[in-house]
Design an enzyme around this catalytic site. Structure first.
Site, short mmCIF file in Angstrom:
data_model
loop_
_atom_site.label_atom_id
_atom_site.label_comp_id
_atom_site.label_asym_id
_atom_site.label_seq_id
_atom_site.Cartn_x
_atom_site.Cartn_y
_atom_site.Cartn_z
N HIS A 19 0.82 -1.22 0.00
CA HIS A 19 0.00 0.00 0.00
C HIS A 19 0.85 1.26 0.00
O HIS A 19 0.44 2.29 -0.55
CB HIS A 19 -0.98 -0.03 1.17
CG HIS A 19 -2.01 -1.12 1.04
ND1 HIS A 19 -2.54 -1.80 2.10
CD2 HIS A 19 -2.59 -1.66 -0.08
CE1 HIS A 19 -3.41 -2.70 1.66
NE2 HIS A 19 -3.46 -2.63 0.34
N SER A 105 -6.83 -1.97 -0.73
CA SER A 105 -6.38 -1.28 -1.96
C SER A 105 -7.49 -0.42 -2.61
O SER A 105 -7.20 0.67 -3.12
CB SER A 105 -5.81 -2.29 -2.96
OG SER A 105 -6.67 -3.39 -3.14
N GLU A 123 -13.43 -8.94 -7.58
CA GLU A 123 -13.30 -9.83 -6.42
C GLU A 123 -14.08 -11.11 -6.71
O GLU A 123 -15.22 -11.06 -7.17
CB GLU A 123 -13.79 -9.13 -5.14
CG GLU A 123 -13.82 -9.99 -3.89
CD GLU A 123 -12.50 -10.69 -3.55
OE1 GLU A 123 -11.45 -10.04 -3.56
OE2 GLU A 123 -12.52 -11.92 -3.30
N GLY A 149 -10.64 -11.63 -11.82
CA GLY A 149 -10.08 -10.33 -12.19
C GLY A 149 -9.13 -10.40 -13.37
O GLY A 149 -9.05 -9.45 -14.16
N ASP A 169 -3.04 -8.43 -7.16
CA ASP A 169 -2.71 -8.84 -5.78
C ASP A 169 -3.38 -10.18 -5.46
O ASP A 169 -4.22 -10.26 -4.56
CB ASP A 169 -3.20 -7.72 -4.84
CG ASP A 169 -2.85 -7.97 -3.39
OD1 ASP A 169 -1.97 -8.81 -3.13
OD2 ASP A 169 -3.47 -7.33 -2.53
C1 LIG Z 1 -4.52 -10.41 -1.13
S1 LIG Z 1 -6.24 -10.28 -1.21
C2 LIG Z 1 -6.54 -8.68 -1.85
C3 LIG Z 1 -6.24 -7.56 -0.95
C4 LIG Z 1 -6.47 -6.22 -1.56
N1 LIG Z 1 -5.87 -6.10 -2.88
C5 LIG Z 1 -5.88 -5.14 -0.68
O1 LIG Z 1 -4.72 -4.75 -0.88
O2 LIG Z 1 -6.59 -4.65 0.20
C6 LIG Z 1 -6.62 -11.28 -2.60
C7 LIG Z 1 -8.12 -11.31 -2.94
O3 LIG Z 1 -8.28 -11.89 -4.22
C8 LIG Z 1 -9.47 -12.66 -4.24
N2 LIG Z 1 -9.33 -13.55 -5.40
C9 LIG Z 1 -8.73 -14.77 -5.48
N3 LIG Z 1 -8.69 -15.18 -6.77
C10 LIG Z 1 -9.27 -14.19 -7.52
C11 LIG Z 1 -9.48 -14.00 -8.91
N4 LIG Z 1 -9.10 -14.94 -9.82
N5 LIG Z 1 -10.08 -12.86 -9.32
C12 LIG Z 1 -10.48 -11.92 -8.42
N6 LIG Z 1 -10.29 -12.03 -7.09
C13 LIG Z 1 -9.69 -13.16 -6.64
C14 LIG Z 1 -9.50 -13.29 -2.88
O4 LIG Z 1 -10.81 -13.66 -2.54
C15 LIG Z 1 -8.96 -12.14 -2.01
O5 LIG Z 1 -9.99 -11.35 -1.49
#
Ligand SMILES: C[S@@+](CC[C@H](N)C(=O)[O-])C[C@H]1O[C@@H](n2cnc3c(N)ncnc32)[C@H](O)[C@@H]1O
Length: 284
Positions: A19, A105, A123, A149, A169
């Site tokens: 971040h 994020s 998500e 995503g 991420d």
């Molecule tokens: C590390 S966390 C994200 C944290 C966020 N980017 C932040 O910095 O606050 C990863 C997220 O990706 C989601 N996720 C996993 N595979 C995914 C995909 N193929 N597409 C979208 N989201 C996904 C998970 O459910 C999780 O909430």
């Protein structure tokens, strides 16, 4: 398959690195008056309560943002102070003078995006998606998109605004994520050459990171930098020993900022063997 919940890790040292750099990039994008878009491929829930059962389970924030929050501001690199100011603003908006909430994020993006900028937040997890949607309150400038995503964001490139930040991420629980980030960078840059791309990665098994670096070098994409912060030596046995951010088309000001930030994190955050990497892995 969908066991990862970011609430367990909110505000840990990996979130700090991610971040802080994301905030730096967004601020840099805002220095020009022209609008830009933010694409967040793995957005999470958007916001986290540090007092709830998830964050309290391992209290990871106590070895991440916690020590920074209490550190002496006089001795702090500007980029760290600016990141903390943004977290403080997030808490203040909810009526807290202390560190009670930790922003995800999407909030860093929404806080910094200009009026005519657009945010696209993806998500996959149904529970976190519902929280995300409630959090960002979608309108024509900010969209919550449910699903994969990597796939669903591809139609956004190239954006009409011609400027954009993409943050990737994934949880890397599914090991395909390591290969998918490389392919994704290749596909995005083919459509949108000037994209500023940020990839977060955990250091759990070093060979996987080596493979990502080699894969990125083979894509032919230019100007790739890497910043990594570790709290222990590489080990297969102890889970995440550090994390990193890989940037395509990083702001020219970032290397000098990170030359202060990384040594500061090494001396300020707890750890068994703190160290860092800062490398331009592919030249401009
Ligand atoms: C590390 S966390 C994200 C944290 C966020 N980017 C932040 O910095 O606050 C990863 C997220 O990706 C989601 N996720 C996993 N595979 C995914 C995909 N193929 N597409 C979208 N989201 C996904 C998970 O459910 C999780 O909430």
């Amino acid at each position: 398959m969908l066991s990862y919940r970011h609430g367990f890790h909110a505000g840990n040292h990996a979130d700090v690195l991610k971040h802080l750099i994301f905030q730096f990039v967004l601020q840099y994008m805002g220095e020009k008056e022209r609008p830009y878009i933010v694409v967040d491929t793995h957005a999470g829930a958007g916001a986290y309560k540090l007092e709830d059962e998830f964050a309290q389970k391992n209290k990871e924030f106590e070895t991440g943002i916690g020590p920074l929050w209490n550190a002496d501001r006089a001795d702090m690199p500007k980029a760290v102070a600016e990141y903390l100011d943004v977290v403080a603003k997030f808490n203040k908006e909810d009526g807290f003078d202390d560190l009670v909430l930790y922003p995800g994020s999407p909030w860093f993006a929404l806080n910094q995006l200009p009026m005519d900028g657009k945010g696209f937040f993806h998500e996959l997890h149904p529970t976190d998606f519902d929280l995300l949607r409630q959090f960002i309150r979608p309108n024509r400038y900010r969209k919550a998109i449910k699903g994969d995503g990597f796939e669903l964001s591809m139609g956004l490139f190239p954006p009409a605004q011609k400027r954009g930040v993409v943050i990737i991420d994934p949880p890397y629980e599914i090991k395909d994520d390591y290969d998918r980030v490389v392919q994704y960078v290749k596909d995005v840059t083919k459509r949108f050459k000037g994209a500023v791309i940020l990839i977060w990665y955990p250091v759990v098994e070093r060979y996987r990171i080596d493979k990502v670096e080699q894969g990125l070098k083979r894509t032919g994409v230019k100007n790739i930098a890497l910043y990594e912060f570790n709290v222990a030596k590489d080990s297969h046995e102890r889970g995440m020993t550090g994390s990193g951010m890989i940037l395509v088309n990083q702001p020219w000001k970032l290397p000098s900022a990170m030359a202060e930030v990384l040594p500061y994190l090494v001396k300020t955050l707890p750890g068994d063997n703190n160290d860092f990497r800062a490398e331009q892995i592919v030249p401009e």
